[in-house]
Design a protein around this motif. Structure first.
Motif, PDB file in Angstrom:
ATOM      1  N   GLY A   1     -66.500 120.539 -38.336  1.00  0.00           N
ATOM      2  CA  GLY A   1     -65.308 120.744 -39.163  1.00  0.00           C
ATOM      3  C   GLY A   1     -65.543 121.581 -40.390  1.00  0.00           C
TER       4      GLY A   1
ATOM      5  N   PRO B   1     -69.062 123.103 -43.210  1.00  0.00           N
ATOM      6  CA  PRO B   1     -70.513 123.109 -43.402  1.00  0.00           C
ATOM      7  C   PRO B   1     -70.983 121.748 -43.912  1.00  0.00           C
TER       8      PRO B   1
ATOM      9  N   ASP C   1     -75.099 119.807 -35.495  1.00  0.00           N
ATOM     10  CA  ASP C   1     -74.110 120.338 -36.445  1.00  0.00           C
ATOM     11  C   ASP C   1     -73.395 121.452 -35.690  1.00  0.00           C
ATOM     12  N   THR C   2     -72.181 121.163 -35.240  1.00  0.00           N
ATOM     13  CA  THR C   2     -71.524 122.027 -34.254  1.00  0.00           C
ATOM     14  C   THR C   2     -70.454 122.897 -34.891  1.00  0.00           C
TER      15      THR C   2
ATOM     16  N   GLN D   1     -64.084 126.239 -33.362  1.00  0.00           N
ATOM     17  CA  GLN D   1     -62.726 126.351 -33.904  1.00  0.00           C
ATOM     18  C   GLN D   1     -61.690 125.934 -32.868  1.00  0.00           C
ATOM     19  N   THR D   2     -60.475 125.709 -33.349  1.00  0.00           N
ATOM     20  CA  THR D   2     -59.349 125.472 -32.446  1.00  0.00           C
ATOM     21  C   THR D   2     -59.330 126.560 -31.366  1.00  0.00           C
TER      22      THR D   2
ATOM     23  N   ASP E   1     -65.077 133.680 -40.377  1.00  0.00           N
ATOM     24  CA  ASP E   1     -66.028 132.876 -41.141  1.00  0.00           C
ATOM     25  C   ASP E   1     -67.144 133.779 -41.656  1.00  0.00           C
TER      26      ASP E   1
ATOM     27  N   ARG F   1     -64.790 130.028 -44.693  1.00  0.00           N
ATOM     28  CA  ARG F   1     -63.754 130.979 -44.286  1.00  0.00           C
ATOM     29  C   ARG F   1     -63.735 132.196 -45.204  1.00  0.00           C
TER      30      ARG F   1
ATOM     31  N   ARG G   1     -57.847 122.592 -41.506  1.00  0.00           N
ATOM     32  CA  ARG G   1     -57.507 123.949 -41.902  1.00  0.00           C
ATOM     33  C   ARG G   1     -56.108 124.034 -42.462  1.00  0.00           C
TER      34      ARG G   1
HETATM   35  C1  6R9 Z   1     -63.491 122.316 -34.655  1.00  0.00           C
HETATM   36  C2  6R9 Z   1     -62.711 122.682 -35.881  1.00  0.00           C
HETATM   37  C3  6R9 Z   1     -62.370 125.760 -37.692  1.00  0.00           C
HETATM   38  C4  6R9 Z   1     -63.090 126.157 -38.950  1.00  0.00           C
HETATM   39  C5  6R9 Z   1     -64.164 127.189 -38.710  1.00  0.00           C
HETATM   40  C6  6R9 Z   1     -65.114 126.913 -39.868  1.00  0.00           C
HETATM   41  C7  6R9 Z   1     -65.052 125.415 -40.030  1.00  0.00           C
HETATM   42  C8  6R9 Z   1     -65.998 124.004 -38.151  1.00  0.00           C
HETATM   43  C9  6R9 Z   1     -68.092 123.864 -38.724  1.00  0.00           C
HETATM   44  C10 6R9 Z   1     -67.420 124.673 -39.669  1.00  0.00           C
HETATM   45  C11 6R9 Z   1     -69.393 124.995 -40.818  1.00  0.00           C
HETATM   46  C12 6R9 Z   1     -69.502 123.636 -38.908  1.00  0.00           C
HETATM   47  N1  6R9 Z   1     -66.114 124.727 -39.280  1.00  0.00           N
HETATM   48  N2  6R9 Z   1     -67.173 123.475 -37.809  1.00  0.00           N
HETATM   49  N3  6R9 Z   1     -68.069 125.241 -40.709  1.00  0.00           N
HETATM   50  N4  6R9 Z   1     -70.103 124.236 -39.971  1.00  0.00           N
HETATM   51  N5  6R9 Z   1     -70.218 122.857 -38.081  1.00  0.00           N
HETATM   52  O1  6R9 Z   1     -63.026 122.247 -36.967  1.00  0.00           O
HETATM   53  O2  6R9 Z   1     -61.659 123.535 -35.677  1.00  0.00           O
HETATM   54  O3  6R9 Z   1     -59.830 122.954 -37.323  1.00  0.00           O
HETATM   55  O4  6R9 Z   1     -59.864 125.144 -36.062  1.00  0.00           O
HETATM   56  O5  6R9 Z   1     -61.468 124.690 -37.933  1.00  0.00           O
HETATM   57  O6  6R9 Z   1     -63.776 125.030 -39.499  1.00  0.00           O
HETATM   58  O7  6R9 Z   1     -64.648 127.537 -41.019  1.00  0.00           O
HETATM   59  O8  6R9 Z   1     -63.626 128.485 -38.704  1.00  0.00           O
HETATM   60  P1  6R9 Z   1     -60.620 124.078 -36.743  1.00  0.00           P
END
Ligand code: 6R9
Length: 656
Positions: free
Chosen positions: A387, A389, A411-412, A415-416, A509, A524, A535
């Motif tokens: 979600g 960092p 740590d995954t 994005q949507t 990103d 972002r 988001r």
């Molecule tokens: C799955 C989800 C996407 C945005 C993405 C980024 C941030 C998601 C992250 C992360 C750093 C991680 N993001 N996972 N940043 N490390 N492990 O969250 O989807 O709601 O679309 O958000 O979230 O900025 O572009 P979504």
């Protein structure tokens, strides 16, 4: 501030984890690279297909890629029927826990039965293949049941997060021309019952076309509100009773047929309807659940996200159920009735794999170790985050206090739009570096580039790009191919070219890469704020504020926040230079609440006579971010009104 030394510490997965991992041979990276795109058959093989696909990837018309062409399948069949048929009918599919402590377990057979009955009910309401059904529901089992029923009859669902406002519901139903809604009377939050139907009804009043049918789940029972259902509204239980024992053949869907729409925020005020398709999405969700979350059917797996977001779609519902495992669902908040609620659930269900967000981990840290320490967490084998960092300190706390210093952490980053995980370590293979998500997954080709698209050196900040398509990718934005190209591809692609090598996906990103190929996501680079992993578009919030009577102009930025990661800071100019009292302040916060929902409520509202603007009239958000963060102010020399920044700064200091 965290020290560099701390950043550099690395962790290895324990041997006993590696020995049992679904994927533990590092040759998978080379194998996928050498055998691309056929490597993705490995993902498709996790599913049962009614008709085999002909081509893994059709890239003849980039960026409109097609995956597993001519293949036919049904997602509900893959998540239910095949497990029932394979002798797993008595395995728990969903273990649900309500906030007040009530529990429900659905075996695969139970889930199969209810999904069939609700499929029949939806059909009887007039839902046909390809009709978009909107689901505006909290974390109750009827939500995944409705999703799978939609998938069974080939009707794409559009889930709207229950915490979103009536207005947000109406916008999404209008955008998707959705004539069907499934919702509920209410739900519990910190012991109180919330009236959800009232909000749904208000949303329905804002829908610009006829709504054929609304199904209402009775969640609150005796605690319910006065429920006079409207003429087109039906009680979920009545419909199920009418279709008791009914069976509905799963509809054969083309691999490229839409499985669902999911709205997400972007740079402009209008949310984007991200379109996912049946074959690519489901195989990608299943593959990443298998390879990254290491899910086995025997596991009890828990992702604490809300199904109203993509994480819940892919990693509470579709991925885990496609693999036939037990997925836990919790209705409520992590601190109700006590701050050990999540650990109580881990202990009670003997959870093997736990997936959550950094914002939650930072809250757990604040509450203190005594809560996890009071519970037996020894069943845990793997932890994950998603979600936003994760800062190394939170990573290490999670590792030590939840994972007992043993569980690997994934740590995954995704994005949507990507449908599933893209950048992360593989837990059975890789060294973990707290703070860095990891290398791109096998078969994923990602780079960090500068504004011209050239790769940047290791250690330097740049922009993340993805250079090859992948099965779980969005196919387009609903009814808006042009915006699909302009939002995600235009930046780094040669848009006149038919050669897929000239097309590059831009997730918006910032990131950097180290000498080992580990990617750290920096956040972002567009006008999106990431509040607690959710988001939110600054434009959406600004237009909500401008909609409040007496507001002339507003600028919204994200400022760092200890728990939420980022929080919303609003700078507001009133009509007639009015000074803005506490009543006005409250009206602005309520305005945002009503237009979007509580998650978008500003942390701070600052009234100002002017906003810092460049000579060409553009708002300098960067400076407002500096103010929000209490940072030293950046360069103000290009401003038309440099003095205003200090004035705003002193107001903020006076308020805090
Ligand atoms: C799955 C989800 C996407 C945005 C993405 C980024 C941030 C998601 C992250 C992360 C750093 C991680 N993001 N996972 N940043 N490390 N492990 O969250 O989807 O709601 O679309 O958000 O979230 O900025 O572009 P979504």
């Amino acid at each position: 501030m965290e020290t560099r030394l701390e950043d550099e510490v690395a962790f290895e997965p324990p041997e006993d984890f590696v020995a049992q991992a679904n994927v533990s041979d590092s040759s998978i990276y080379d194998e996928f690279a050498a055998n691309w795109p056929e490597c993705w058959e490995r993902a498709a093989d996790l599913l049962d297909w009614d008709d085999e696909y002909e081509q893994v990837l059709d890239d003849s018309n980039p960026p409109f890629y097609k995956w597993f062409t001519e293949g036919k399948l049904n997602a509900s069949y893959n998540c239910l029927d095949r497990h029932v048929e394979n002798g797993d009918k008595n395995r728990a599919a969903i273990k649900w826990e309500g906030e007040l402590g009530e529990t429900r377990t659905y075996t695969y057979q139970d889930l199969y039965r209810e999904v069939n009955e609700f499929s029949a009910a939806l059909r009887a309401q007039g839902v046909e293949e390809d009709d978009v059904v909107t689901l505006y529901m909290p974390m109750i089992p009827e939500l995944p049941i409705a999703m799978l029923a939609c998938a069974r009859i080939g009707a794409p669902h559009s889930v709207v997060f229950a915490g979103f406002s009536a207005e947000a519901l109406a916008t999404r139903m209008n955008s998707a021309d959705s004539e069907y809604l499934v919702t509920c009377d209410g739900y519990y939050r910190r012991g109180d019952s919330l009236d959800h139907l009232d909000k749904a009804n208000e949303g329905l009043d804002g829908v610009d076309h006829d709504v054929e049918s609304v199904v209402v789940v009775d969640r609150l029972g005796g605690d319910g509100f006065d429920r006079d259902l409207r003429d087109n509204q039906h009680d979920w239980d009545d419909l199920l009773a009418e279709h008791d024992g009914h069976r509905v053949e799963p509809v054969e869907r083309d691999a490229e047929d839409m499985i669902f729409l999911m709205y997400t925020s972007g740079t402009t005020g209008q949310p984007k309807g991200v379109k996912h398709t049946t074959g690519g999405y489901l195989s990608y969700a299943a593959w990443t659940s298998h390879a990254v979350l290491d899910i086995e059917p025997e596991d009890t797996y828990w992702c604490s996200a809300d199904i109203g977001w993509i994480t819940g779609h892919s990693y509470i519902v579709y991925g885990p159920l496609a693999l036939g495992t037990t997925t836990v669902m919790y209705e409520g908040t992590p601190d109700y009735p006590e701050c050990d609620r999540l650990w109580e659930i881990v202990e009670k269900y003997s959870v093997d794999i736990f997936y959550t967000a950094p914002t939650a981990i930072r809250a757990f840290m604040k509450w203190g170790e005594k809560f996890p320490e009071s519970r037996d967490l020894s069943s845990l084998r793997l932890l994950g985050t998603v979600g936003e960092p994760i800062n190394p300190r939170a990573w290490k706390w999670y590792h030590e206090h939840i994972g007992n210093g043993e569980c690997p952490i994934v740590d995954t980053w995704w994005q949507t739009e990507t449908g599933g995980m893209m950048i992360t370590t593989l837990p059975g293979i890789s060294t973990m570096k707290p703070g860095a998500a990891g290398p791109p997954l096998p078969g994923i080709d990602a780079q960090i580039v500068d504004t011209t698209g050239d790769e940047v050196e290791a250690g330097r900040a740049g922009y993340l790009t993805v250079n090859k398509p992948w099965p779980g990718m969005l196919r387009t934005l609903y009814n808006n191919d042009e915006r699909y190209i302009s939002e995600y591809w235009e930046e780094y692609s040669d848009t006149d070219s038919d050669d897929p090598d000239d097309w590059v996906y831009f997730p918006e990103d910032g990131a950097k890469i180290d000498a080992d190929g580990y990617i750290t996501i920096l956040g972002r680079v567009d006008d999106v704020i990431n509040v607690s992993g959710h988001r939110l578009g600054t434009m959406e919030i600004e237009s909500a504020i401008v909609g409040v009577e007496g507001v002339a102009e507003a600028a919204v930025v994200g400022g760092t926040h200890d728990i939420k990661g980022e929080a919303v800071y609003a700078y507001v100019i009133t009509e007639d230079g009015y000074e803005g009292d506490s009543d006005f302040h409250e009206r602005i916060i309520e305005g945002v609440n009503d237009a979007i929902g509580p998650i978008a409520r500003p942390e701070e509202v600052v009234f100002t006579p002017e906003l810092p603007k460049t000579r060409s009239g553009k708002i300098m958000r960067r400076l407002l971010e500096d103010v929000a963060n209490g940072d030293e102010l950046g360069n103000t020399s290009t401003l038309r009104n440099p003095e205003i920044v200090e004035e705003i700064e002193s107001k903020v200091n006076a308020q805090s």
